[in-house]
Scaffold this motif. Structure first.
Motif: not given
Length: 117
Positions: A44-49, A72-76
């Protein structure tokens, strides 16, 4: 600017492969719903467009722009997407990943100013 407030931006360039283009639009939506949306929701802390670029350039067909404060969240998230059919089928070819820091210069200048004080 405290380090934890840095906003990272990751730009991912992709090329849609014939295996993706052969799918009906409903089948494409099903893949996104079954695999991409759950991955995004889990991070949820990665906002994707998702940007369609094929009518503007021959370099890539799609661009994902991810905003996050947690690499780290982006990597996961990326690991989860790599395990999906987007790349396992594959439906897309990875062209490039370009990470950056939004207003990174301002963070650096703030650190310089703090060290001068």
């Amino acid at each position: 600017m405290p380090h934890s407030s840095l906003k990272y931006v990751v730009i991912v360039s992709l090329i849609a492969l014939p295996s993706w283009l052969r799918l009906s639009r409903t089948e494409r939506a099903d893949v996104i719903s079954a695999e991409v949306e759950p991955a995004a929701a889990a991070h949820h802390d990665c906002h994707i467009r998702w940007i369609d670029a094929e009518s503007m350039t021959a370099l890539c067909s799609d661009v994902m722009i991810i905003d996050t404060t947690d690499l780290r969240s982006w990597n996961h998230l990326w690991e989860q997407l790599r395990d999906s059919s987007l790349f396992a089928e594959p439906y897309f070819e990875l062209v490039s990943i370009v990470p950056g820091i939004e207003d990174g210069y301002a963070d650096y200048e703030a650190e310089l100013a703090a060290s001068d004080a």
